[in-house]
Design a protein around this motif. Sequence first.
Motif, mmCIF file in Angstrom:
data_model
loop_
_atom_site.group_PDB
_atom_site.id
_atom_site.type_symbol
_atom_site.label_atom_id
_atom_site.label_comp_id
_atom_site.label_asym_id
_atom_site.label_seq_id
_atom_site.Cartn_x
_atom_site.Cartn_y
_atom_site.Cartn_z
ATOM 1 N N PRO A 74 0.822 -1.215 0.000
ATOM 2 C CA PRO A 74 0.000 0.000 0.000
ATOM 3 C C PRO A 74 0.853 1.261 0.000
ATOM 4 O O PRO A 74 1.941 1.285 0.574
ATOM 5 C CB PRO A 74 -0.824 -0.132 1.289
ATOM 6 C CG PRO A 74 -0.065 -1.089 2.142
ATOM 7 C CD PRO A 74 0.623 -2.031 1.211
ATOM 8 N N THR A 75 0.372 2.280 -0.659
ATOM 9 C CA THR A 75 1.130 3.527 -0.769
ATOM 10 C C THR A 75 1.052 4.334 0.524
ATOM 11 O O THR A 75 0.101 4.218 1.300
ATOM 12 C CB THR A 75 0.607 4.386 -1.929
ATOM 13 O OG1 THR A 75 -0.787 4.668 -1.709
ATOM 14 C CG2 THR A 75 0.770 3.663 -3.252
ATOM 15 N N ASN A 82 -2.531 2.176 6.716
ATOM 16 C CA ASN A 82 -2.253 0.856 6.155
ATOM 17 C C ASN A 82 -1.990 -0.130 7.284
ATOM 18 O O ASN A 82 -1.503 0.244 8.349
ATOM 19 C CB ASN A 82 -1.035 0.909 5.224
ATOM 20 C CG ASN A 82 -1.272 1.799 4.021
ATOM 21 O OD1 ASN A 82 -2.233 1.624 3.286
ATOM 22 N ND2 ASN A 82 -0.392 2.776 3.814
ATOM 23 N N THR A 83 -2.310 -1.384 7.042
ATOM 24 C CA THR A 83 -2.090 -2.406 8.057
ATOM 25 C C THR A 83 -1.772 -3.747 7.409
ATOM 26 O O THR A 83 -2.323 -4.088 6.360
ATOM 27 C CB THR A 83 -3.331 -2.560 8.965
ATOM 28 O OG1 THR A 83 -3.120 -3.655 9.867
ATOM 29 C CG2 THR A 83 -4.592 -2.818 8.158
ATOM 30 N N LYS A 84 -0.895 -4.500 8.044
ATOM 31 C CA LYS A 84 -0.577 -5.845 7.578
ATOM 32 C C LYS A 84 -1.708 -6.825 7.884
ATOM 33 O O LYS A 84 -1.677 -7.968 7.436
ATOM 34 C CB LYS A 84 0.719 -6.324 8.222
ATOM 35 C CG LYS A 84 1.949 -5.546 7.771
ATOM 36 C CD LYS A 84 3.215 -6.086 8.410
ATOM 37 C CE LYS A 84 4.437 -5.311 7.928
ATOM 38 N NZ LYS A 84 5.685 -5.795 8.560
ATOM 39 N N SER A 85 -2.697 -6.367 8.635
ATOM 40 C CA SER A 85 -3.839 -7.209 8.980
ATOM 41 C C SER A 85 -4.922 -7.182 7.914
ATOM 42 O O SER A 85 -5.979 -7.789 8.086
ATOM 43 C CB SER A 85 -4.436 -6.763 10.322
ATOM 44 O OG SER A 85 -3.497 -6.925 11.367
ATOM 45 N N ALA A 86 -4.676 -6.465 6.816
ATOM 46 C CA ALA A 86 -5.618 -6.408 5.696
ATOM 47 C C ALA A 86 -4.909 -6.908 4.441
ATOM 48 O O ALA A 86 -3.682 -6.870 4.358
ATOM 49 C CB ALA A 86 -6.116 -4.981 5.496
ATOM 50 N N PRO A 87 -5.660 -7.383 3.451
ATOM 51 C CA PRO A 87 -5.032 -7.886 2.223
ATOM 52 C C PRO A 87 -4.314 -6.786 1.458
ATOM 53 O O PRO A 87 -4.703 -5.612 1.514
ATOM 54 C CB PRO A 87 -6.213 -8.446 1.419
ATOM 55 C CG PRO A 87 -7.413 -7.727 1.955
ATOM 56 C CD PRO A 87 -7.137 -7.495 3.403
ATOM 57 N N LYS A 88 -3.258 -7.156 0.751
ATOM 58 C CA LYS A 88 -2.514 -6.185 -0.049
ATOM 59 C C LYS A 88 -3.390 -5.642 -1.181
ATOM 60 O O LYS A 88 -4.210 -6.367 -1.744
ATOM 61 C CB LYS A 88 -1.259 -6.832 -0.635
ATOM 62 C CG LYS A 88 -0.137 -7.052 0.372
ATOM 63 C CD LYS A 88 1.072 -7.663 -0.309
ATOM 64 C CE LYS A 88 2.235 -7.805 0.659
ATOM 65 N NZ LYS A 88 2.794 -6.499 1.042
ATOM 66 N N PRO A 89 -3.223 -4.363 -1.534
ATOM 67 C CA PRO A 89 -3.967 -3.795 -2.660
ATOM 68 C C PRO A 89 -3.550 -4.429 -3.991
ATOM 69 O O PRO A 89 -2.500 -5.063 -4.093
ATOM 70 C CB PRO A 89 -3.567 -2.313 -2.621
ATOM 71 C CG PRO A 89 -3.016 -2.076 -1.255
ATOM 72 C CD PRO A 89 -2.385 -3.366 -0.845
ATOM 73 N N PRO A 94 -3.592 3.334 -0.855
ATOM 74 C CA PRO A 94 -3.550 2.897 0.542
ATOM 75 C C PRO A 94 -4.808 2.118 0.911
ATOM 76 O O PRO A 94 -5.803 2.121 0.178
ATOM 77 C CB PRO A 94 -3.482 4.218 1.307
ATOM 78 C CG PRO A 94 -4.281 5.151 0.452
ATOM 79 C CD PRO A 94 -3.994 4.748 -0.977
ATOM 80 N N HIS A 95 -4.776 1.465 2.066
ATOM 81 C CA HIS A 95 -5.986 0.816 2.564
ATOM 82 C C HIS A 95 -7.055 1.856 2.898
ATOM 83 O O HIS A 95 -8.252 1.626 2.673
ATOM 84 C CB HIS A 95 -5.669 0.004 3.828
ATOM 85 C CG HIS A 95 -4.938 -1.264 3.542
ATOM 86 N ND1 HIS A 95 -3.799 -1.651 4.219
ATOM 87 C CD2 HIS A 95 -5.173 -2.246 2.643
ATOM 88 C CE1 HIS A 95 -3.378 -2.811 3.753
ATOM 89 N NE2 HIS A 95 -4.185 -3.190 2.793
ATOM 90 N N ALA A 96 -6.624 2.980 3.446
ATOM 91 C CA ALA A 96 -7.576 4.024 3.824
ATOM 92 C C ALA A 96 -6.843 5.358 3.918
ATOM 93 O O ALA A 96 -5.610 5.415 3.869
ATOM 94 C CB ALA A 96 -8.241 3.693 5.157
ATOM 95 N N TYR A 104 -11.743 7.378 4.809
ATOM 96 C CA TYR A 104 -12.219 6.858 3.529
ATOM 97 C C TYR A 104 -11.441 5.577 3.214
ATOM 98 O O TYR A 104 -10.218 5.608 3.073
ATOM 99 C CB TYR A 104 -12.003 7.882 2.420
ATOM 100 C CG TYR A 104 -12.776 9.168 2.614
ATOM 101 C CD1 TYR A 104 -14.013 9.359 2.004
ATOM 102 C CD2 TYR A 104 -12.269 10.196 3.414
ATOM 103 C CE1 TYR A 104 -14.727 10.537 2.182
ATOM 104 C CE2 TYR A 104 -12.977 11.373 3.600
ATOM 105 C CZ TYR A 104 -14.203 11.543 2.980
ATOM 106 O OH TYR A 104 -14.900 12.711 3.164
ATOM 107 N N LEU A 105 -12.150 4.467 3.109
ATOM 108 C CA LEU A 105 -11.496 3.196 2.800
ATOM 109 C C LEU A 105 -11.523 2.933 1.299
ATOM 110 O O LEU A 105 -12.532 3.202 0.627
ATOM 111 C CB LEU A 105 -12.191 2.032 3.518
ATOM 112 C CG LEU A 105 -11.733 1.725 4.955
ATOM 113 C CD1 LEU A 105 -12.064 2.890 5.878
ATOM 114 C CD2 LEU A 105 -12.365 0.435 5.451
ATOM 115 N N SER A 106 -10.418 2.408 0.788
ATOM 116 C CA SER A 106 -10.433 1.880 -0.572
ATOM 117 C C SER A 106 -11.341 0.654 -0.590
ATOM 118 O O SER A 106 -11.684 0.102 0.459
ATOM 119 C CB SER A 106 -9.020 1.489 -1.002
ATOM 120 O OG SER A 106 -8.159 2.606 -1.001
ATOM 121 N N GLY A 107 -11.737 0.227 -1.778
ATOM 122 C CA GLY A 107 -12.594 -0.949 -1.879
ATOM 123 C C GLY A 107 -11.984 -2.140 -1.153
ATOM 124 O O GLY A 107 -10.806 -2.449 -1.337
#
Length: 214
Positions: A74-75, A82-89, A94-96, A104-107
């Motif tokens: 994630p950028t 960003n967190t390692k607890s979420a799937p990579k983009p 970024p994750h959010a 604002y969260l990305s999809g």
Amino acid sequence: MNDNRNNLTGKVLAYEAIHGAGCAVVNLNPAQSGFGNKEYDEDDVEVYSGERGVLDTTKPAEIESSEGPALWDPTEAEGSVNTKSAPKPVGAYPHARKVGDLIYLSGVGPRQPKTNEIPGGPIHDSDGNALDYDIRAQTQAVIDNIARILEEAGSSINNVLDVTSFLIDMDRDFQGYNEVWAETLGKVGPTRTTLAIRALPTPIAVEMKVIASI
């Protein structure tokens, strides 16, 4: 030195094409057969025809995924979460992102962090053949990923304000998706829009776009 320009023998160890020209790594040794009165390019030269890229030691930003497109780190930018607890983009985002009191969260899809596995199974195999999958398991995994990202941002699933959901098969999946929603985000009470789309970048059936408060 000028009188001994071609008093050398050697071999090409590696070659890399650079902007229409080339760069080579060579091993040169003094030779008695040289005449010392010619430039390097006045005699026949050895042409290296091996594989290109042998000198390239850089690594791409993306990481290959076994299913679907390459995965990216994630950028990072001002306000990024960003967190390692979420799937990579699957791209450079970024994750959010925090803006004021909002996040604002990305999809977010159901893929699992680290393993990239899809709870409930993918919608098709690597050859594109349709597979049976569990939309309830996928929907729950999406909500779990959203909760992890919000926790990293200092918020929680209880602060979700608005959700846009994307389903690749509205007729098949809406009921199961809606049941999981009612048991989870439905109790929080965000506004919601559900859209039918043709496909998503990875072999998943559902994705959610979220806005939450801190």
